[in-house]
Design a protein around this motif. Structure first.
Motif, PDB file in Angstrom:
ATOM      1  N   GLN A  52     -32.813 -20.258 -16.743  1.00  0.00           N
ATOM      2  CA  GLN A  52     -32.480 -21.689 -16.603  1.00  0.00           C
ATOM      3  C   GLN A  52     -33.404 -22.636 -17.043  1.00  0.00           C
ATOM      4  O   GLN A  52     -33.139 -23.801 -16.477  1.00  0.00           O
ATOM      5  N   ARG A  53     -34.629 -22.190 -17.626  1.00  0.00           N
ATOM      6  CA  ARG A  53     -35.702 -23.221 -17.816  1.00  0.00           C
ATOM      7  C   ARG A  53     -35.127 -24.485 -18.161  1.00  0.00           C
ATOM      8  O   ARG A  53     -35.631 -25.691 -18.097  1.00  0.00           O
ATOM      9  N   ASP A  54     -34.061 -24.636 -19.078  1.00  0.00           N
ATOM     10  CA  ASP A  54     -33.668 -25.698 -19.635  1.00  0.00           C
ATOM     11  C   ASP A  54     -32.407 -26.504 -19.270  1.00  0.00           C
ATOM     12  O   ASP A  54     -31.734 -27.283 -19.830  1.00  0.00           O
ATOM     13  N   CYS A  55     -31.790 -25.880 -18.116  1.00  0.00           N
ATOM     14  CA  CYS A  55     -30.563 -26.502 -17.464  1.00  0.00           C
ATOM     15  C   CYS A  55     -30.748 -27.679 -16.637  1.00  0.00           C
ATOM     16  O   CYS A  55     -31.704 -27.849 -15.644  1.00  0.00           O
ATOM     17  N   ALA A  56     -29.956 -28.606 -16.727  1.00  0.00           N
ATOM     18  CA  ALA A  56     -30.158 -29.720 -15.957  1.00  0.00           C
ATOM     19  C   ALA A  56     -28.725 -29.588 -14.848  1.00  0.00           C
ATOM     20  O   ALA A  56     -28.981 -30.206 -13.821  1.00  0.00           O
ATOM     21  N   SER A  58     -25.763 -26.923 -13.782  1.00  0.00           N
ATOM     22  CA  SER A  58     -25.158 -25.465 -14.032  1.00  0.00           C
ATOM     23  C   SER A  58     -24.106 -25.170 -13.093  1.00  0.00           C
ATOM     24  O   SER A  58     -23.726 -25.983 -12.079  1.00  0.00           O
ATOM     25  N   CYS A  76     -24.471 -23.974 -18.516  1.00  0.00           N
ATOM     26  CA  CYS A  76     -25.222 -24.795 -18.152  1.00  0.00           C
ATOM     27  C   CYS A  76     -25.557 -25.946 -19.120  1.00  0.00           C
ATOM     28  O   CYS A  76     -25.265 -25.836 -20.566  1.00  0.00           O
ATOM     29  N   THR A  78     -27.668 -28.276 -20.891  1.00  0.00           N
ATOM     30  CA  THR A  78     -29.141 -28.645 -21.119  1.00  0.00           C
ATOM     31  C   THR A  78     -29.584 -29.705 -20.874  1.00  0.00           C
ATOM     32  O   THR A  78     -29.138 -30.894 -20.740  1.00  0.00           O
ATOM     33  N   LEU A  79     -30.737 -29.990 -21.018  1.00  0.00           N
ATOM     34  CA  LEU A  79     -31.770 -31.321 -20.944  1.00  0.00           C
ATOM     35  C   LEU A  79     -31.201 -32.198 -21.923  1.00  0.00           C
ATOM     36  O   LEU A  79     -31.498 -33.472 -21.649  1.00  0.00           O
ATOM     37  N   GLU A  80     -30.922 -31.588 -23.262  1.00  0.00           N
ATOM     38  CA  GLU A  80     -30.276 -32.247 -24.299  1.00  0.00           C
ATOM     39  C   GLU A  80     -29.121 -32.637 -24.288  1.00  0.00           C
ATOM     40  O   GLU A  80     -28.449 -33.490 -25.165  1.00  0.00           O
ATOM     41  N   GLN A  84     -24.225 -24.502 -22.736  1.00  0.00           N
ATOM     42  CA  GLN A  84     -24.481 -23.147 -23.157  1.00  0.00           C
ATOM     43  C   GLN A  84     -23.769 -22.377 -22.079  1.00  0.00           C
ATOM     44  O   GLN A  84     -23.499 -22.903 -20.934  1.00  0.00           O
ATOM     45  N   ALA A 181     -31.385 -34.802 -16.221  1.00  0.00           N
ATOM     46  CA  ALA A 181     -32.624 -34.066 -16.300  1.00  0.00           C
ATOM     47  C   ALA A 181     -32.924 -33.253 -15.173  1.00  0.00           C
ATOM     48  O   ALA A 181     -32.587 -33.790 -13.848  1.00  0.00           O
TER      49      ALA A 181
END
Length: 186
Positions: A52-56, A58, A76, A78-80, A84, A181
């Protein structure tokens, strides 16, 4: 490259297992009514984890299956701002007990090593109305604070944090849900 990824994933999963160091595992709830537990849960906070490193943001969608297992759809943002998702299945670790589940996801690693690629999903706290839940792993490396609503009230947050701390989880490293973020608590 795939072999390296498989070795890394195997190492991560091995770390999820209780190491047998004599540390008392956290206490789970007595029983989870899986029919009431199904539906959508929003992650309010989690301990850092690779997957989950890129999840803002979930969320988890659980659905009780005819065979008694639970269908799992994790989403999730993402930060962008992209979504996903991963699909999986949860089953009781001990037949007839619903507080400790094994979760597996439908991915190449699970297909490569069936029965090995599974994670602990221990329900540590669940309010009477099935509106808030605390889920973690027995080694205390993974923790999720979940609610039915997208925003957590101060009372809900405080209760979940109190239970997590009393169970021996380090809440200083929690990553909180954010609209833009992932942020860490100070």
């Amino acid at each position: 490259m795939r072999l390296a990824a498989a070795v890394l994933a195997l190492g991560v999963l091995a770390g999820c297992a209780n190491s047998g160091t004599g540390v008392v595992p956290p206490k789970t709830v007595d029983r989870v009514d899986l029919a009431r537990y199904q539906g959508t849960w929003y992650e309010q906070a989690r301990l850092p984890m690779f997957f989950q490193r890129d999840c803002a943001q979930s969320e988890a969608h659980y659905s009780l299956q005819d065979d008694g297992s639970i269908g799992v759809l994790n989403r999730c943002r993402t930060l962008e701002g992209e979504w996903q998702q991963a699909e999986g299945r949860a089953v009781p670790q001990v037949e007839g007990k619903t507080d400790k589940l094994w979760v597996t996801f439908d991915n190449w690693f699970s297909n490569l090593l069936p029965g090995v690629a599974k994670g602990d999903y221990w329900v540590l706290y669940l309010d009477n109305d099935y509106r808030t839940a605390l889920v973690g792993s027995p080694n205390r490396k993974f923790l999720w604070l979940l609610t039915r609503e997208q925003k957590v009230s101060a009372a809900q947050r405080d209760k979940l944090l109190e239970v997590a701390r009393s169970q021996g989880y380090d809440t200083q490293e929690l990553i909180w849900r954010s609209p833009n973020a992932a942020i860490r608590t100070p």
